[in-house]
Design a protein around this motif. Structure first.
Motif, short mmCIF file in Angstrom:
data_model
loop_
_atom_site.label_atom_id
_atom_site.label_comp_id
_atom_site.label_asym_id
_atom_site.label_seq_id
_atom_site.Cartn_x
_atom_site.Cartn_y
_atom_site.Cartn_z
N ALA A 241 16.18 42.14 40.35
CA ALA A 241 15.86 41.88 41.75
C ALA A 241 16.92 40.98 42.39
CB ALA A 241 14.47 41.24 41.86
N SER A 242 17.36 39.96 41.59
CA SER A 242 18.39 39.07 42.11
C SER A 242 19.70 39.82 42.34
CB SER A 242 18.61 37.91 41.13
OG SER A 242 19.65 37.08 41.56
N LEU A 243 20.04 40.70 41.35
CA LEU A 243 21.25 41.49 41.51
C LEU A 243 21.16 42.42 42.72
CD1 LEU A 243 22.02 42.45 37.80
CD2 LEU A 243 23.29 40.85 39.25
N ASP A 244 19.95 43.00 42.90
CA ASP A 244 19.76 43.85 44.08
C ASP A 244 20.05 43.06 45.36
OD1 ASP A 244 19.11 45.99 42.53
OD2 ASP A 244 16.94 45.74 42.71
N GLY A 245 19.51 41.81 45.37
CA GLY A 245 19.76 40.98 46.55
C GLY A 245 21.24 40.69 46.72
N SER A 246 21.92 40.44 45.57
CA SER A 246 23.35 40.15 45.64
C SER A 246 24.13 41.37 46.11
CB SER A 246 23.86 39.71 44.26
OG SER A 246 23.21 38.53 43.83
N VAL A 247 23.71 42.55 45.62
CA VAL A 247 24.40 43.78 46.05
C VAL A 247 24.23 43.98 47.55
CG1 VAL A 247 24.34 46.30 45.89
CG2 VAL A 247 24.26 44.90 43.80
N VAL A 248 22.99 43.74 48.02
CA VAL A 248 22.75 43.89 49.45
C VAL A 248 23.62 42.91 50.25
CG1 VAL A 248 21.03 43.62 51.28
CG2 VAL A 248 20.41 44.80 49.15
N ALA A 249 23.68 41.66 49.74
CA ALA A 249 24.50 40.66 50.44
C ALA A 249 25.97 41.06 50.41
CB ALA A 249 24.30 39.28 49.79
N LEU A 250 26.39 41.60 49.21
CA LEU A 250 27.79 42.02 49.11
C LEU A 250 28.08 43.18 50.06
CD1 LEU A 250 30.51 41.77 47.70
CD2 LEU A 250 29.64 43.31 45.91
N ASP A 251 27.13 44.12 50.13
CA ASP A 251 27.30 45.23 51.08
C ASP A 251 27.43 44.70 52.50
OD1 ASP A 251 27.25 47.12 49.10
OD2 ASP A 251 25.10 47.58 49.33
N ASP A 252 26.56 43.74 52.83
CA ASP A 252 26.63 43.15 54.17
C ASP A 252 27.99 42.48 54.40
OD1 ASP A 252 24.07 44.03 54.60
OD2 ASP A 252 23.11 42.10 54.17
N ARG A 253 28.46 41.76 53.36
CA ARG A 253 29.75 41.08 53.49
C ARG A 253 30.89 42.08 53.67
NH1 ARG A 253 32.54 37.11 55.51
NH2 ARG A 253 34.32 36.44 54.19
N ILE A 254 30.81 43.17 52.87
CA ILE A 254 31.85 44.20 52.99
C ILE A 254 31.84 44.80 54.40
CG2 ILE A 254 32.52 46.51 52.22
CD1 ILE A 254 31.63 45.67 49.41
N ASP A 255 30.60 45.06 54.91
CA ASP A 255 30.51 45.60 56.26
C ASP A 255 31.12 44.64 57.27
OD1 ASP A 255 29.25 47.83 55.28
OD2 ASP A 255 27.21 47.10 55.69
N THR A 256 30.81 43.33 57.07
CA THR A 256 31.34 42.31 57.99
C THR A 256 32.87 42.29 57.93
OG1 THR A 256 29.34 40.98 57.76
CG2 THR A 256 31.32 39.87 58.59
N ILE A 257 33.38 42.32 56.67
CA ILE A 257 34.84 42.28 56.50
C ILE A 257 35.47 43.51 57.13
CG2 ILE A 257 36.69 42.41 54.79
CD1 ILE A 257 34.94 40.66 52.98
N GLU A 258 34.80 44.69 56.86
CA GLU A 258 35.36 45.91 57.43
C GLU A 258 35.33 45.87 58.95
OE1 GLU A 258 33.02 48.96 55.69
OE2 GLU A 258 34.27 49.13 53.89
N ASP A 259 34.23 45.28 59.48
CA ASP A 259 34.13 45.18 60.93
C ASP A 259 35.21 44.27 61.51
OD1 ASP A 259 32.01 46.89 60.87
OD2 ASP A 259 30.48 45.31 60.96
N ASN A 260 35.64 43.29 60.71
CA ASN A 260 36.58 42.31 61.23
C ASN A 260 38.02 42.53 60.77
OD1 ASN A 260 34.93 40.02 62.69
ND2 ASN A 260 33.74 40.61 60.89
N LEU A 261 38.21 43.59 59.95
CA LEU A 261 39.58 43.87 59.56
C LEU A 261 40.41 44.26 60.78
CD1 LEU A 261 39.21 45.92 56.25
CD2 LEU A 261 40.24 43.65 56.52
#
Length: 379
Positions: A241-261
């Motif tokens: 469950a914790s990893l799932d949360g981390s994956v979701v957070a990482l996905d969000d971070r990747i989306d943010t990074i991609e949005d700001n690249l």
């Protein structure tokens, strides 16, 4: 996991042991009958009881068996037993294989002292089965007598007049005493074998009890392992469950990074004397192209159009000019940034000599020969 209390398990073991001993006893002795006489095999009479029935009554008022007068001594009569006689009929009839009778005999109103004798066949044995006396109340006695081969017996009154009543309560029939009947020695051997079997069963019950204890201990260990496994599964589930949360957070971070690249595009516009300015080099996002429009003979503004963008981009353009017309000038960074629109996937921006100061080689809206402009789009 629910388990039976120790006392219940002990009761179960005792029940098993008793059942086993009972079974051994049934198997060990059920196939044999015990003979009290030490005889070889062959036919031996056995007693067969019947419902009592009256075979003979010589009293005139209740005659049974065909004689209605007392015996006058010395007198001998023959009585038929086989078949239905007197009141011995139906289930109480004496079968033809009977070899003897069990009777209850009563003497009635003897006129003098006498004796009564009963036997099967042959001469009178001279023995007494009853000893009636005058004035004596009706006197019963148990009498067993063999039967003749034709199923009769003899009755003898020695003296005087005496009435006789005979009731039959059973008969004797031959039975083959084969090897199912044990001698005393054989019985002792069978008894010892049975005792040995019972002892072996007792030992087996003890071993079973130990096995039950071992199994219960193993079940306890398994229970503990299952508990530990369940705890581990719970921990793993929490970790997942914790990893799932981390994956979701990482996905969000990747989306943010991609949005700001930054969307970057670079190009060089070269203006050579007596030639039409052109884009000498362009590097942009995949699928994009660049085109150039400018004033005649290097004067005026340069206009670059970039087409094929995936989406409109909001950003700025930085321009750097490079020239060698005036010795020692070298390259100079543009002081201007040009914004470009975000309303479509095609963007256009312009720049020119007006971006540079008066003391620069490019001042006065005149572009020196062999001048290059490098543009950088930062989104």
């Amino acid at each position: 996991m629910n388990r039976a209390p120790s006392s219940s398990r002990l009761a179960q073991r005792i029940s098993i042991g008793v059942a086993g001993l009972t079974l051994i006893g049934a198997v060990g002795l059920g196939g044999y009958n015990l003979a009290s006489a030490d005889v070889a095999d062959g036919d031996r009479p056995i007693f067969v009881p019947i419902n009592p029935c009256r075979l003979l009554d010589t009293r005139a008022d209740v005659t049974v068996g065909g004689r209605a007068t007392p015996l006058e001594g010395p007198e001998q009569i023959t009585v038929t037993a086989h078949g239905s006689n007197g009141r011995c009929t139906g289930a109480s009839a004496i079968p033809n294989d009977a070899v003897g009778l069990s009777m209850n005999v009563v003497s009635v109103r003897p006129s003098e002292r006498t004796f009564l004798a009963f036997w099967g066949s042959g001469p009178n044995p001279g023995t007494a089965n009853l000893n009636p006396e005058p004035g004596q109340a009706p006197t019963p006695n148990a009498v067993n007598t063999p039967l003749s081969p034709t199923g009769t017996f003899n009755l003898y009154n020695n003296a005087g007049s005496v009435g006789v009543v005979i009731d039959v309560n059973g008969y004797y029939a031959n039975h083959n005493h084969d090897d199912r009947y044990l001698t005393e020695e054989e019985l002792g051997e069978e008894t010892q074998a049975l005792e040995d079997s019972i002892a072996a069963v007792g030992e087996t019950v003890g071993v079973l009890g130990e096995s039950v204890d071992s199994v219960e201990a193993s079940v306890g260990t398994i229970d503990q392992s299952v508990d530990a496994l369940e705890e581990s599964v719970g921990t793993i589930s929490e970790t997942v469950a914790s990893l799932d949360g981390s994956v979701v957070a990482l996905d969000d971070r990747i989306d943010t990074i991609e949005d700001n690249l930054p969307v970057m595009a670079t190009g060089i516009v070269r203006d050579v004397a007596d030639a039409t300015p052109a884009i000498q080099q362009f590097n942009g996002p995949l699928g994009t192209t660049a085109s150039l429009a400018s004033g005649a003979d290097g004067s005026g503004a340069y206009t670059v159009t970039i087409s094929g963008l995936d989406a409109p981009i909001d950003g700025v353009v930085q321009v750097t000019a490079f020239g060698d017309e005036e010795p020692g000038v070298g390259s100079r960074a543009s002081a201007c940034s040009v914004a470009y629109p975000v309303t479509s996937t095609t963007t256009t921006f312009s720049f020119g000599v007006g971006c540079f100061g008066e003391n620069d080689a490019l001042a006065g809206n005149v572009v020196a020969e062999d001048t290059s402009f490098q543009f950088l789009i930062i989104g």
